[in-house]
Design an enzyme around this catalytic site. Structure first.
Site, PDB file in Angstrom:
ATOM      1  CE1 TYR A 203      39.475  24.386  -2.211  1.00 31.68           C
ATOM      2  CE2 TYR A 203      39.142  22.062  -2.702  1.00 31.68           C
ATOM      3  CZ  TYR A 203      39.600  23.047  -1.859  1.00 31.68           C
ATOM      4  OH  TYR A 203      40.173  22.721  -0.665  1.00 31.68           O
ATOM      5  CB  SER A 234      34.159  28.024   1.747  1.00 33.98           C
ATOM      6  OG  SER A 234      35.129  27.926   2.794  1.00 33.98           O
ATOM      7  CG  ASP A 235      36.634  22.078  -0.236  1.00 39.19           C
ATOM      8  OD1 ASP A 235      37.189  21.752   0.833  1.00 39.19           O
ATOM      9  OD2 ASP A 235      36.531  21.316  -1.207  1.00 39.19           O
ATOM     10  CG  PHE A 236      41.279  23.895   3.873  1.00 36.68           C
ATOM     11  CD1 PHE A 236      41.167  24.746   4.952  1.00 36.68           C
ATOM     12  CD2 PHE A 236      42.540  23.495   3.476  1.00 36.68           C
ATOM     13  CE1 PHE A 236      42.286  25.195   5.632  1.00 36.68           C
ATOM     14  CE2 PHE A 236      43.670  23.927   4.151  1.00 36.68           C
ATOM     15  CZ  PHE A 236      43.544  24.783   5.232  1.00 36.68           C
ATOM     16  CB  ALA A 238      36.995  27.226  -1.579  1.00 32.38           C
TER      17      ALA A 238
END
Length: 698
Positions: A203, A234-236, A238
């Site tokens: 993030y 990507s992260d959730f 992000a």
């Protein structure tokens, strides 16, 4: 396979291509592409989709120092994952947490005990994290030449470990030395050795550039240096942070373009829906879209999603393997191996059932199922708490008295009651018992991910390192009873247990030991099993010893850089037996060092020793002795065995202030069951074997 995928891509419209680049991928029926949700979790078991084996939390698995076990656990998780997927496909059950792409392992370095997500990691050491991460990935992905069993994902790349509350806007600064020596090695190993299928960005920003759109991380290091050919996700949400948290773009279209151009292939979220507009406005090329999509569809193809029925051997795994007897046995074995014995005054443990009539079991974690899990957990068919484990173990032979004693962090259990509303009960059952087992600590509702936790105790990260609430007061009351007191600390992180170490008779770090952890702990307490866990993190004396949480410099952090003495050092853990090291020798070859050492179990019980090799470069600026090899050895009472252990050239590399690997003029090598520090020697009564070596083999 590549030709088929390129042909599929060539037939897609731009909108169809973009629809495959987010976690809720839409069906394209004319091309044989089914709807698929990429999001699934398997940190320590298949999570959030019904019954599955809930293994010990990752930090607990880290405490085993056992590469073979981690691969075995990874293999078991992937077996259950395939079985559940096959069942769900049979019944047309699709959606989130129903796929074969898993966002694990978390190989971030647990650099600060305040970080709430630290228990998702394997600890504070890059070498240990590398070895266990690679082993887990191999177990998850399988060894079939054509198909992946499941797809693992190393996260969160890179330089990510809190604070949770500001992760969506935080900018991490780190020296090149720390980047190469601490924050990158585990990811490098997961890519080069583990052949991990995916890597997830973090993030935060790193040196002003968001990690999910960081060209240096995602292109120059990950792909060009390490040769990664999988997909980057990507992260959730992000990518939303690009324009709403980090403020490096003005809108979602620019955020999508920035991420894709700089190496992020896939969006866990919905920002990539804006790629259609980004292409139309000339901000992203179709070639880059196709490149990312080829990687994404390659993963699905390797999982067998575009293959003829019957070709993939993993399609034959039956649901009957889920929660089977074999899985339960492995889970209990893992739990037994992860628990760490920190103190055992006058050999109070193991307890002798024949000498006891009444046991007091107290504390907020004694009968708390959440203290078995940690976070990113699945659902077990049965949970065995510490209280239940002890009750089951002693049966009707011994009376077990129980009191919750106190709330985790408030000063009363019943909010309508006066403060300290269980004190009288605690006093009474301690008086009536022969021994007191106090089960204290935290659980996954208190330490964890921002958004998953939240209370007046904290928002995922720990505000302090002492046992919260009146837990400490309860322990003092138990001590005043005059009965022996055993503390089982169930946390996913290090606590300051100074009074406990000084005053209590035994201290055990129980972690979050999995759904059957209570049974394993009971077997350890009563001596049916022997302790072999070692600390994968440092237990400090106080929070005041630590640098600022937001300071990512490794100076004065972890066993590798700290100058002060630890309360309980990294690598430390007691056993019911003793191990002795002797007859050591060292041989220098062209590209490796060979060490021979004899290990003997000098005690009267069978046991497992974790042989640890530490290397110290003779450079003033180099870290303290660093773990560079681990080997587990099982020895019967009085048995001895000679081991031959190899150290490769990389074990001797340290990094200068430019982040370049350097070979020193000489090294100190230490071999033993612990770190070669003074505190470990005092606590264990053992010293490491010390050897010296020059660099003439390089």
């Amino acid at each position: 396979m590549k030709t088929k995928i390129k042909e599929m891509i060539a037939q897609m419209t731009l909108e169809e291509k973009v629809s495959q680049m987010m976690h809720q991928a839409k069906a394209i029926e004319r091309l044989g592409i089914k709807e698929y949700n990429w999001w699934n979790e398997s940190l320590h078991g298949v999570a959030r989709a019904g019954i599955a084996t809930v293994f010990p939390q990752a930090i607990a698995l880290g405490a085993t120092f056992d590469e073979e076990l981690l691969e075995e656990v990874g293999e078991a998780i992937s077996t259950e994952a395939r079985a559940k997927y096959n069942m769900q496909q049979k019944h047309e059950d699709v959606g989130i947490y129903k796929g074969l792409t898993f966002y694990a392992p978390n190989v971030n370095i647990f650099r600060d005990p305040r970080w709430g997500r630290g228990h998702e990691t394997y600890g504070e050491d890059p070498y240990l994290t590398s070895r266990l991460g690679v082993a887990y990935i191999k177990g998850m992905q399988g060894d079939n030449e054509k198909y992946l069993k499941t797809a693992a994902c190393a996260k969160h790349f890179a330089v990510h470990s809190g604070p949770e509350g500001i992760r969506h806007s935080f900018n991490a600064h780190v020296s090149e030395q720390d980047l190469r020596e601490t924050y990158l090695p585990a990811f490098k190993a997961c890519v080069e050795e583990g052949k991990v299928e995916a890597v997830m960005g973090a993030y935060n920003r790193l040196e002003e550039e968001p990690c999910c759109g960081n060209k240096r991380l995602l292109v120059e290091i990950l792909r060009e240096e390490w040769g990664f050919d999988g997909m980057v996700t990507s992260d959730f949400l992000a990518l939303v942070d690009f324009h709403k948290g980090h403020n490096v773009t003005d809108n979602a279209v620019d955020s999508a373009a920035m991420a894709l151009i700089n190496g992020c292939d896939f969006n866990l979220g919905i920002v990539y829906s804006n790629l259609v507009q980004a292409v139309e406005e000339g901000k992203v090329s179709m070639e880059r879209i196709d490149e990312a999509l080829e990687r994404i569809l390659t993963t699905r193809s390797r999982l067998g999603m575009f293959s003829d029925k019957g070709d993939n051997p993993y399609d034959k795994i039956l649901y009957s393997v889920v929660d089977s007897k074999e899985m339960k046995m492995l889970n209990e074995k893992a739990a037994e191996k992860c628990v760490v014995l920190l103190k055992n005054k006058d050999n109070l443990l193991p307890l002798d059932k024949n000498q006891l009539k009444t046991i007091a079991v107290i504390g907020p974690n004694a009968n708390n199922r959440k203290s078995l899990d940690g976070n990113y957990e699945g659902t077990a068919s049965r949970y065995i708490t510490v209280l239940e484990g002890i009750q089951d173990y002693v049966g009707d032979e011994i009376r077990v008295l129980f009191s919750e004693g106190c709330h985790f962090f408030r000063d009363q259990i019943n909010q309508m009651a006066y403060k300290n509303d269980r004190i009288a009960e605690i006093k009474e059952i301690c008086e009536e018992s022969d021994v007191v087992i106090a089960v204290m600590g935290l659980d996954g509702t208190l330490e964890g991910e921002e958004g998953d936790t939240g209370s007046d105790y904290g928002m995922g990260d720990k505000p302090y390192l002492d046992l919260p609430g009146i837990q400490h007061d309860i322990l003092k009351i138990a001590k005043k009873s005059g009965k022996p007191v055993i503390l089982i600390n169930m946390t996913g992180s290090a606590m300051t247990l100074n009074w406990e170490e000084e005053n209590l008779d035994a201290v055990i770090q129980g972690w979050y030991p999995g759904a059957r952890g209570g049974k394993a702990i009971a077997k350890l307490i009563f001596g049916e099993a022997n302790f072999e866990g070692k600390l994968p993190i440092t237990f400090y004396h106080s929070i005041e010893e630590l640098p600022e949480f937001t300071n990512y410099s490794m100076k004065n952090r972890t066993y590798r850089y700290m100058k002060q003495e630890a309360l309980y050092p990294f690598g430390y853990g007691l056993s019911y037996t003793k191990f002795e090291y002797s007859h050591s020798s060292i041989t220098i070859e062209k590209d490796k060092v060979k060490i021979k050492v004899t290990v003997k179990n000098t005690g009267s019980r069978n046991g497992v020793e974790t042989v640890q090799i530490y290397v110290k470069a003779r450079r003033e600026w180099a870290p303290n002795p660093q773990l560079k090899k681990i080997q587990k050895i099982s020895l019967k009472a009085k048995e001895e065995r000679e081991l031959e252990i190899e150290l490769v050239k990389e074990a001797f590399e340290v990094f200068d202030d430019m982040g370049k690997p350097v070979i020193a003029e000489g090294y100190d090598i230490y071999v033993g069951g612990q770190q070669p520090d003074r505190r470990s020697e005092i606590l264990s009564g053992n010293k490491c074997i010390h050897m010296e070596v020059s660099t003439c083999f390089i």
